[in-house]
Design a protein around this motif. Structure first.
Motif, PDB file in Angstrom:
ATOM      1  N   LEU B  54       0.826  -1.215   0.000  1.00 30.25           N
ATOM      2  CA  LEU B  54       0.000   0.000   0.000  1.00 30.25           C
ATOM      3  C   LEU B  54       0.857   1.261   0.000  1.00 30.25           C
ATOM      4  CD1 LEU B  54      -2.674  -1.088   2.622  1.00 30.25           C
ATOM      5  CD2 LEU B  54      -3.117  -0.567   0.207  1.00 30.25           C
ATOM      6  N   GLN B  57       1.733   3.250  -3.091  1.00 30.88           N
ATOM      7  CA  GLN B  57       0.718   4.065  -3.757  1.00 30.88           C
ATOM      8  C   GLN B  57       0.881   5.548  -3.434  1.00 30.88           C
ATOM      9  OE1 GLN B  57      -2.970   2.582  -4.536  1.00 30.88           O
ATOM     10  NE2 GLN B  57      -2.569   0.461  -3.935  1.00 30.88           N
ATOM     11  N   SER B  93       2.838  -8.786  -0.831  1.00 34.97           N
ATOM     12  CA  SER B  93       1.790  -7.779  -1.007  1.00 34.97           C
ATOM     13  C   SER B  93       1.601  -7.380  -2.466  1.00 34.97           C
ATOM     14  CB  SER B  93       2.152  -6.545  -0.145  1.00 34.97           C
ATOM     15  OG  SER B  93       1.051  -5.696  -0.001  1.00 34.97           O
ATOM     16  N   GLU B  95      -0.962  -7.581  -4.434  1.00 33.71           N
ATOM     17  CA  GLU B  95      -2.273  -6.993  -4.738  1.00 33.71           C
ATOM     18  C   GLU B  95      -2.330  -5.513  -4.384  1.00 33.71           C
ATOM     19  OE1 GLU B  95      -4.764  -8.912  -6.047  1.00 33.71           O
ATOM     20  OE2 GLU B  95      -3.230 -10.493  -6.119  1.00 33.71           O
ATOM     21  N   GLU B  96      -1.533  -5.096  -3.411  1.00 32.42           N
ATOM     22  CA  GLU B  96      -1.645  -3.728  -2.902  1.00 32.42           C
ATOM     23  C   GLU B  96      -0.684  -2.765  -3.579  1.00 32.42           C
ATOM     24  OE1 GLU B  96      -1.312  -6.452  -0.900  1.00 32.42           O
ATOM     25  OE2 GLU B  96      -3.422  -6.589  -0.357  1.00 32.42           O
ATOM     26  N   ALA B  98       1.111  -0.196  -6.105  1.00 32.24           N
ATOM     27  CA  ALA B  98       0.594   0.828  -7.016  1.00 32.24           C
ATOM     28  C   ALA B  98       0.515   0.228  -8.420  1.00 32.24           C
ATOM     29  CB  ALA B  98       1.518   2.042  -7.007  1.00 32.24           C
ATOM     30  N   LEU B 131      -3.491   7.052   3.645  1.00 32.18           N
ATOM     31  CA  LEU B 131      -4.058   5.834   3.046  1.00 32.18           C
ATOM     32  C   LEU B 131      -5.522   5.673   3.448  1.00 32.18           C
ATOM     33  CD1 LEU B 131      -1.090   3.308   3.535  1.00 32.18           C
ATOM     34  CD2 LEU B 131      -1.928   4.218   1.352  1.00 32.18           C
ATOM     35  N   GLN B 132      -5.818   6.017   4.683  1.00 38.52           N
ATOM     36  CA  GLN B 132      -7.209   5.941   5.142  1.00 38.52           C
ATOM     37  C   GLN B 132      -8.063   6.970   4.416  1.00 38.52           C
ATOM     38  OE1 GLN B 132      -6.643   6.477   9.354  1.00 38.52           O
ATOM     39  NE2 GLN B 132      -6.351   4.295   9.755  1.00 38.52           N
ATOM     40  N   ARG B 134      -7.665   8.131   1.519  1.00 40.71           N
ATOM     41  CA  ARG B 134      -7.913   7.690   0.146  1.00 40.71           C
ATOM     42  C   ARG B 134      -8.760   6.423   0.088  1.00 40.71           C
ATOM     43  NH1 ARG B 134      -2.543   8.679  -3.534  1.00 40.71           N
ATOM     44  NH2 ARG B 134      -1.973  10.708  -2.682  1.00 40.71           N
ATOM     45  N   GLY B 135      -9.154   5.937   1.256  1.00 39.98           N
ATOM     46  CA  GLY B 135     -10.005   4.756   1.282  1.00 39.98           C
ATOM     47  C   GLY B 135      -9.262   3.466   0.968  1.00 39.98           C
ATOM     48  N   LEU B 136      -7.945   3.498   1.037  1.00 40.87           N
ATOM     49  CA  LEU B 136      -7.170   2.299   0.715  1.00 40.87           C
ATOM     50  C   LEU B 136      -7.060   1.347   1.904  1.00 40.87           C
ATOM     51  CD1 LEU B 136      -4.438   4.064  -1.430  1.00 40.87           C
ATOM     52  CD2 LEU B 136      -6.107   2.396  -2.255  1.00 40.87           C
ATOM     53  N   VAL B 137      -7.166   1.893   3.105  1.00 39.25           N
ATOM     54  CA  VAL B 137      -7.262   1.024   4.284  1.00 39.25           C
ATOM     55  C   VAL B 137      -8.433   1.502   5.124  1.00 39.25           C
ATOM     56  CG1 VAL B 137      -4.784   0.536   4.350  1.00 39.25           C
ATOM     57  CG2 VAL B 137      -5.693   2.367   5.750  1.00 39.25           C
TER      58      VAL B 137
END
Lengths: 172, 151, 394
Positions: B54, B57, B93, B95-96, B98, B131-132, B134-137
């Motif tokens: 993550l 990103q 990781s 999948e996460e 960028a 990250l939060q 941006r809704g990524l976590v």
């Protein structure tokens, strides 16, 4: 590659010792090394290799309650095998630390190098049986991955140290 | 992928299983704390698995990952450290990452190691908030609360 | 509980009545065997004003780490003065004003079980009573006790306690206000070496120091430096000695190189010089530094005292067979003092009559004349597995 054998992380030095200092008894843990000729400053890693080789040469694969059991080349602590645990099991009432330190040892039976995870059992007071100690390759606290003096129960429910195991990770 | 299955299998390897050189570098430099399965340790060691990518990103996050103490001070030369970091991200990781993630270059790693972060926890906290945002976590997730709890 | 109170009160009244009645009697009227000598006056003793010859011996209690203790001796008289009971792998810090002693320690509420508590306990140096307990909300590094794990700022106001979680940082405690101030982050560097009233340095894995300047509110500035030693091949021991007047720290390496690191009024460090205390001949004989608190400085003469033994590489924790006396101004060894019993830790007391204390980790504290090496006194039973020696600063 044998100089990598010198990795270890925690140190729980000994219990009450015999007549002389228990730090002096570390010398007996280093028996192989102590027999080597004393050379001046070594910057090549040659001595380190020699020490690892020396451990393997006197190591055995039968008795895991003895300090010269082959997996204990980078051991520093009380052997869980003497505390009613095993090389890969904690004694009753203690819990394995989620964190460990990884070293490698030569199995004298097949001459191969294996990665060993030294994992503390935590949550009980000191077991106190079979201290197995070495300062070979040991670094000061500011290099924590190689320092023996740190309580390595990070992530366990309790940081109280009990004893140390030596689980197999794989063949290097 | 053999490497992946071995890494995730943790200490359950058979004695005959052989670890690859990069796995061995991971085992010696990271695995003690982040664990063979990359799940870290609750409250003290962040999980890598399903999380560490993550950071790539965020521009600052890409930089952050190679300036944390464990990476900067790893006992590996720049080339092996670069290989390890790229392997670690791809293994734990993928999948996460960028979408436009480019693997780290040796040069990038070399430069980063000269600039260790002095305020790791603050930088990490800031990145997690971003990250939060941006809704990524999800809210509350920081890679530590979801790390492996003591068994 | 409340219901029983009147009964208790009645019982007390009866006892009082009886005793006053007894007091009124002529003691001669009692049978001879009942004629008791009046009880002596009873007090709790207080220690005299602390002296530089007091030494705090930290017994880490290796076979039962939760039961460490600090035995206090006056090494001039040899008297045992008292004990402080302490927690898991503690640090002991006598305050510069000699009024208080701080113990940085860890407990679990039920001994080896229960909730963990990390704190700084403030003891009165003369009554040995607890004056305050200051919680450390960020915990502390659990490392087999070494001095640089916790230190005081030069003015004695702030206590600096190293954290390892395994991320590294330093907790700042205002011991004057009895309050935790905050946490100073460190970029993977460890331990604490004070360099002033508001500055300290830490050792990093590459052999460099980071210099930290902090303010009373806990804000800090961190500056890094180039490595000053070879951390890979010849690392320096954690225990170092300091010359506060010359503004320098002495670090000794596994192979016997002495590094003199100076610092300025802002706490910025720089290597001044380094030299090997081990000649080619010594090295051929296998002489190496080793032990635990292996390096001490005599604040009066400025000489350094270093524990040395014969051993192979990686024997850096073997106890010292000899103390080597070094003159750091001339970069030379002055004397070799053989020890009767190998020692792990050294301290030279301040004051008019400096004494060299050599601690064996089996519990013998040997007191020597720092000039001649002559044994002045042996104190047995200094601890079961004692490791550290602390004293009041000059």
């Amino acid at each position: 590659m044998f100089d990598r054998v010198v990795e270890r992380l925690t140190r729980r030095v000994a219990q009450k010792s015999s007549r002389r200092s228990f730090l002096a008894r570390l010398g007996t843990a280093l028996a192989g090394g102590a027999l080597l000729p004393l050379l001046p400053v070594d910057r090549s890693g040659r001595l380190k290799r020699a020490h690892a080789q020396a451990f393997a040469e006197q190591a055995q694969t039968q008795d895991d309650t003895a300090c010269n059991y082959w997996r204990y080349c980078a051991m520093d602590g009380y052997l869980c095998t003497c505390c009613n645990g095993a090389v890969n099991a904690c004694p009753p009432g203690s819990e394995p630390s989620p964190t460990s330190w990884v070293g490698s040892c030569i199995n004298p039976d097949d001459g191969q190098t294996y990665l060993i995870a030294y994992r503390d059992c935590c949550g009980k007071g000191v077991c106190g049986r079979c201290p197995c100690l070495s300062t070979e390759g040991e670094m000061p606290v500011y290099r924590p991955q190689l320092s023996n003096d740190i309580d390595w129960c990070f992530g366990a429910r309790s940081m109280v140290y009990h004893c140390t195991t030596a689980g197999l990770v794989g063949r290097a | 992928m053999l490497a992946l299955s071995l890494a995730l299998a943790g200490t359950a390897l058979a004695e005959t299983d052989r670890v690859t050189p990069v796995q061995e570098d991971y085992a010696r430099n990271c695995q003690g704390c982040h664990r063979a399965d990359g799940m870290g340790a609750f409250g003290s060691v962040p999980r890598l698995r399903g999380f560490v990518g993550l950071f790539t990103q965020l521009p600052e996050g890409r930089d952050y990952l190679i300036r944390v103490p464990g990476v900067v001070w790893a006992m590996l030369d720049d080339e092996r450290l670069t290989r390890l970091m790229n392997w670690l991200l791809a293994t734990y990781s993928p999948e996460e990452l960028a979408p436009d993630f480019r693997p780290y270059s040796v040069d990038e790693i070399r430069r980063a190691r000269k600039r260790p972060l002095a305020d790791v926890q603050q930088v990490r906290a800031r990145l997690i908030v971003e990250l939060q945002r941006r809704g990524l976590v999800p809210p509350g997730e920081d890679g530590l609360v979801s790390a492996r709890r003591a068994e | 509980m409340r219901r029983s109170a009147p009964i208790l009160a009645t019982a007390t009244a009866l006892v009082l009545l009886a005793s006053s009645a007894w007091a009124a009697q002529d003691i001669e009227a009692l049978p001879e065997e009942a004629r008791l000598v009046p009880e002596e006056a009873f007090t709790t003793r207080t220690l005299p004003p602390p002296a530089p010859s007091w030494i705090y011996v930290l017994d880490v209690a290796f076979d039962n780490l939760v039961a460490s203790r600090v035995n206090i001796f006056d090494v001039l008289s040899g008297d045992f003065l008292g004990v402080l009971h302490s927690g898991y792998v503690p640090n002991v810090l006598p305050a510069p004003d000699r009024r208080e002693v701080y113990v940085v320690e860890t407990y679990w509420t039920h001994g080896t079980r229960g909730r963990r508590e990390d704190l700084v306990t403030v003891f009165d140096a003369r009554t040995l009573e607890v004056l305050a307990e200051i919680p450390l909300p960020r915990g502390r590094a659990l490392i087999v006790s070494k001095q640089p794990v916790a230190q005081l700022s030069d003015d004695g106001r702030f206590l600096l306690s190293f954290n390892l979680s395994p991320a590294t940082s330093v907790s700042l405690v205002d011991v004057q206000r009895r309050a935790y101030v905050g946490e100073i982050e460190a970029p993977g560097c460890s331990l604490v070496y004070p360099t002033g009233a508001r500055s300290f340095s830490m050792l990093c894995p590459d052999g460099s120091l980071v210099d930290v300047a902090f303010a009373e509110d806990g804000s800090a500035r961190v500056a890094d430096n180039e490595p000053f030693f070879d951390a890979e091949n010849d690392p320096v021991f954690e225990h170092a000695a300091r010359d506060p007047d010359a503004r320098l720290w002495y670090f000794i390496s596994y192979d016997g190189t002495l590094y003199e690191v100076g610092y300025d009024e802002n706490g910025r460090t720089a290597l001044r010089e380094s030299w090997s205390v081990v000649s080619a001949e010594d090295a051929a004989e296998g002489w190496r530094p080793g032990g635990w608190q292996l390096l001490a400085r005599d604040p009066r003469s400025g000489r350094l005292y270093l524990l040395m033994h014969k051993g192979p590489k990686w024997s850096h924790k073997w106890p010292g067979e000899e103390v080597w006396v070094l003159d750091p101004a001339a970069n030379r060894r002055i004397a070799r003092l053989p020890l009767e019993e190998p020692a792990v830790s050294l301290l030279v007391t301040a004051g008019e009559e400096p004494l060299l204390a050599a601690l064996s980790d089996t519990g013998l504290l040997t007191i020597l004349d720092p000039a001649s090496g002559e044994v002045q006194r042996r104190i047995e039973g200094a601890g079961v597995t004692p490791f550290l020696l602390d004293a009041f600063a000059p």
